[in-house]
Write a protein that holds these residues in place. Sequence first.
Motif, PDB file in Angstrom:
ATOM      1  N   ARG A   1       0.790  -0.957   0.070  1.00 57.08           N
ATOM      2  CA  ARG A   1      -0.099  -0.052   0.135  1.00 57.08           C
ATOM      3  C   ARG A   1       0.746   1.309   0.109  1.00 57.08           C
ATOM      4  NH1 ARG A   1      -5.473   1.371   0.008  1.00 57.08           N
ATOM      5  NH2 ARG A   1      -5.805   3.300   1.266  1.00 57.08           N
ATOM      6  N   THR A   2       0.598   2.092  -0.878  1.00 59.19           N
ATOM      7  CA  THR A   2       1.496   3.381  -1.082  1.00 59.19           C
ATOM      8  C   THR A   2       0.883   4.375   0.186  1.00 59.19           C
ATOM      9  OG1 THR A   2      -0.047   4.387  -2.484  1.00 59.19           O
ATOM     10  CG2 THR A   2       1.817   3.111  -3.354  1.00 59.19           C
ATOM     11  N   VAL A   3       2.030   5.253   0.413  1.00 57.75           N
ATOM     12  CA  VAL A   3       1.549   6.315   1.125  1.00 57.75           C
ATOM     13  C   VAL A   3       1.571   7.564   0.588  1.00 57.75           C
ATOM     14  CG1 VAL A   3       2.467   7.495   3.368  1.00 57.75           C
ATOM     15  CG2 VAL A   3       2.688   5.209   3.330  1.00 57.75           C
ATOM     16  N   PRO A   4       0.592   8.436   0.445  1.00 64.75           N
ATOM     17  CA  PRO A   4       0.553   9.715  -0.329  1.00 64.75           C
ATOM     18  C   PRO A   4       1.531  10.717   0.195  1.00 64.75           C
ATOM     19  CG  PRO A   4      -1.508   9.624   1.114  1.00 64.75           C
ATOM     20  CD  PRO A   4      -0.710   8.220   1.313  1.00 64.75           C
ATOM     21  N   HIS A   5       2.172  11.262  -0.512  1.00 63.55           N
ATOM     22  CA  HIS A   5       3.310  12.340  -0.168  1.00 63.55           C
ATOM     23  C   HIS A   5       2.739  13.776  -0.453  1.00 63.55           C
ATOM     24  CE1 HIS A   5       7.115  13.915   0.710  1.00 63.55           C
ATOM     25  NE2 HIS A   5       7.107  14.704  -0.469  1.00 63.55           N
ATOM     26  N   GLY A   6       1.680  13.965  -1.259  1.00 64.15           N
ATOM     27  CA  GLY A   6       1.010  15.428  -1.521  1.00 64.15           C
ATOM     28  C   GLY A   6       0.797  16.072  -0.389  1.00 64.15           C
ATOM     29  N   PRO A   7      -0.334  15.408   0.688  1.00 59.91           N
ATOM     30  CA  PRO A   7      -0.523  16.050   1.832  1.00 59.91           C
ATOM     31  C   PRO A   7       0.640  16.570   2.726  1.00 59.91           C
ATOM     32  CG  PRO A   7      -1.811  14.125   1.377  1.00 59.91           C
ATOM     33  CD  PRO A   7      -0.784  14.133   0.485  1.00 59.91           C
ATOM     34  N   SER A   8       1.733  15.794   2.795  1.00 60.36           N
ATOM     35  CA  SER A   8       2.777  16.032   3.537  1.00 60.36           C
ATOM     36  C   SER A   8       3.468  17.405   2.792  1.00 60.36           C
ATOM     37  CB  SER A   8       3.773  15.101   3.652  1.00 60.36           C
ATOM     38  OG  SER A   8       3.129  14.010   4.299  1.00 60.36           O
ATOM     39  N   MET A   9       3.559  17.424   1.436  1.00 60.16           N
ATOM     40  CA  MET A   9       4.104  18.629   0.919  1.00 60.16           C
ATOM     41  C   MET A   9       3.332  19.845   1.109  1.00 60.16           C
ATOM     42  SD  MET A   9       4.821  17.119  -2.735  1.00 60.16           S
ATOM     43  CE  MET A   9       5.561  18.432  -3.472  1.00 60.16           C
ATOM     44  N   CYS A  10       1.873  19.761   0.972  1.00 59.28           N
ATOM     45  CA  CYS A  10       0.973  20.611   1.339  1.00 59.28           C
ATOM     46  C   CYS A  10       1.123  21.249   2.616  1.00 59.28           C
ATOM     47  CB  CYS A  10      -0.502  20.348   1.071  1.00 59.28           C
ATOM     48  SG  CYS A  10      -0.807  20.065  -0.669  1.00 59.28           S
ATOM     49  N   LEU A  11       1.269  20.516   3.635  1.00 61.75           N
ATOM     50  CA  LEU A  11       1.046  20.692   4.960  1.00 61.75           C
ATOM     51  C   LEU A  11       2.402  21.468   5.344  1.00 61.75           C
ATOM     52  CD1 LEU A  11      -0.011  20.807   7.722  1.00 61.75           C
ATOM     53  CD2 LEU A  11       0.648  18.644   8.016  1.00 61.75           C
ATOM     54  N   ALA A  12       3.627  21.012   4.880  1.00 62.92           N
ATOM     55  CA  ALA A  12       5.063  21.334   4.944  1.00 62.92           C
ATOM     56  C   ALA A  12       4.914  22.959   4.428  1.00 62.92           C
ATOM     57  CB  ALA A  12       5.989  20.363   4.748  1.00 62.92           C
ATOM     58  N   SER A  13       4.488  23.013   3.369  1.00 62.04           N
ATOM     59  CA  SER A  13       4.609  24.280   2.817  1.00 62.04           C
ATOM     60  C   SER A  13       3.863  25.475   3.417  1.00 62.04           C
ATOM     61  CB  SER A  13       4.322  24.138   0.998  1.00 62.04           C
ATOM     62  OG  SER A  13       4.999  23.259   0.445  1.00 62.04           O
ATOM     63  N   ALA A  14       2.495  24.870   3.838  1.00 58.37           N
ATOM     64  CA  ALA A  14       1.742  25.803   4.326  1.00 58.37           C
ATOM     65  C   ALA A  14       2.135  26.300   5.836  1.00 58.37           C
ATOM     66  CB  ALA A  14       0.260  25.223   4.463  1.00 58.37           C
ATOM     67  N   ALA A  15       2.751  25.187   6.498  1.00 56.69           N
ATOM     68  CA  ALA A  15       3.407  25.471   7.959  1.00 56.69           C
ATOM     69  C   ALA A  15       4.539  26.298   7.836  1.00 56.69           C
ATOM     70  CB  ALA A  15       3.448  24.380   8.658  1.00 56.69           C
ATOM     71  N   ALA A  16       5.355  26.429   6.852  1.00 57.71           N
ATOM     72  CA  ALA A  16       6.534  26.920   6.631  1.00 57.71           C
ATOM     73  C   ALA A  16       6.353  28.357   6.133  1.00 57.71           C
ATOM     74  CB  ALA A  16       7.514  26.356   5.827  1.00 57.71           C
ATOM     75  N   ALA A  17       5.222  28.458   5.467  1.00 52.38           N
ATOM     76  CA  ALA A  17       4.955  30.026   5.207  1.00 52.38           C
ATOM     77  C   ALA A  17       4.151  30.708   6.097  1.00 52.38           C
ATOM     78  CB  ALA A  17       3.953  29.920   3.618  1.00 52.38           C
ATOM     79  N   ALA A  18       3.431  29.954   6.996  1.00 43.48           N
ATOM     80  CA  ALA A  18       2.573  30.394   7.977  1.00 43.48           C
ATOM     81  C   ALA A  18       3.533  31.112   8.961  1.00 43.48           C
ATOM     82  CB  ALA A  18       1.853  29.469   8.748  1.00 43.48           C
ATOM     83  N   LEU A  19       4.893  30.523   9.095  1.00 39.83           N
ATOM     84  CA  LEU A  19       5.697  31.097  10.048  1.00 39.83           C
ATOM     85  C   LEU A  19       6.270  32.533   9.878  1.00 39.83           C
ATOM     86  CD1 LEU A  19       8.019  28.047  10.624  1.00 39.83           C
ATOM     87  CD2 LEU A  19       6.330  28.938  12.389  1.00 39.83           C
ATOM     88  N   VAL A  20       6.228  32.936   8.346  1.00 43.83           N
ATOM     89  CA  VAL A  20       6.534  34.173   7.735  1.00 43.83           C
ATOM     90  C   VAL A  20       5.408  35.166   8.107  1.00 43.83           C
ATOM     91  CG1 VAL A  20       7.329  35.291   6.146  1.00 43.83           C
ATOM     92  CG2 VAL A  20       8.436  33.189   6.862  1.00 43.83           C
ATOM     93  N   ILE A  21       4.004  34.629   7.570  1.00 45.61           N
ATOM     94  CA  ILE A  21       2.969  35.526   7.426  1.00 45.61           C
ATOM     95  C   ILE A  21       2.285  35.871   8.517  1.00 45.61           C
ATOM     96  CG2 ILE A  21       0.699  35.412   6.640  1.00 45.61           C
ATOM     97  CD1 ILE A  21       1.412  33.403   4.372  1.00 45.61           C
ATOM     98  N   VAL A  22       2.146  35.045   9.639  1.00 42.60           N
ATOM     99  CA  VAL A  22       1.595  35.137  10.955  1.00 42.60           C
ATOM    100  C   VAL A  22       2.520  35.847  11.958  1.00 42.60           C
ATOM    101  CG1 VAL A  22       0.645  34.057  13.005  1.00 42.60           C
ATOM    102  CG2 VAL A  22       0.198  33.239  10.747  1.00 42.60           C
TER     103      VAL A  22
END
Length: 141
Positions: free
Chosen positions: A120-141
């Motif tokens: 069974r595969t593990v999707p990587h897209g959600p991790s890419m999205c979460l990591a990108s959003a969290a990293a950007a949020a550190l600068v935005i907030v």
Amino acid sequence: MGEWALVCVVAWFVALSVYDVRWRRLPNWLTLPGAALILIAAALAGRGAPAAVGAAALFALYAATHLLAPAAMGAGDVKLALGAGGLTGAFGPDVWLLAALGAPLLTAAYAVATVTRRGRTVPHGPSMCLASAAAAALVIV
């Protein structure tokens, strides 16, 4: 980043994540238009060059991984790297690096935590999205 842009990016990340979890793939009609819009928005905001460098760098890393081990990373993840790399690159190299390192760590943690069935595969897209959003949020907030 304007509020409308933030809402659009979050909606895009949610759509990508839901699609990847459900069907274990990221379609071109979701990855490529979003990447193009992020790069255009970054250029309009005066951050086009760092966004383009971030997109190219993450795309190159993911493309190399996909070519060396196609079973380890899908082509959709490679295309999503354009948008995720562009978004994080627009906020600077530290944000880009945090997201680039965070995504594979999140995917690995998810795989270990869920102890998926063999094959069974593990999707990587959600991790890419979460990591990108969290990293950007550190600068935005």
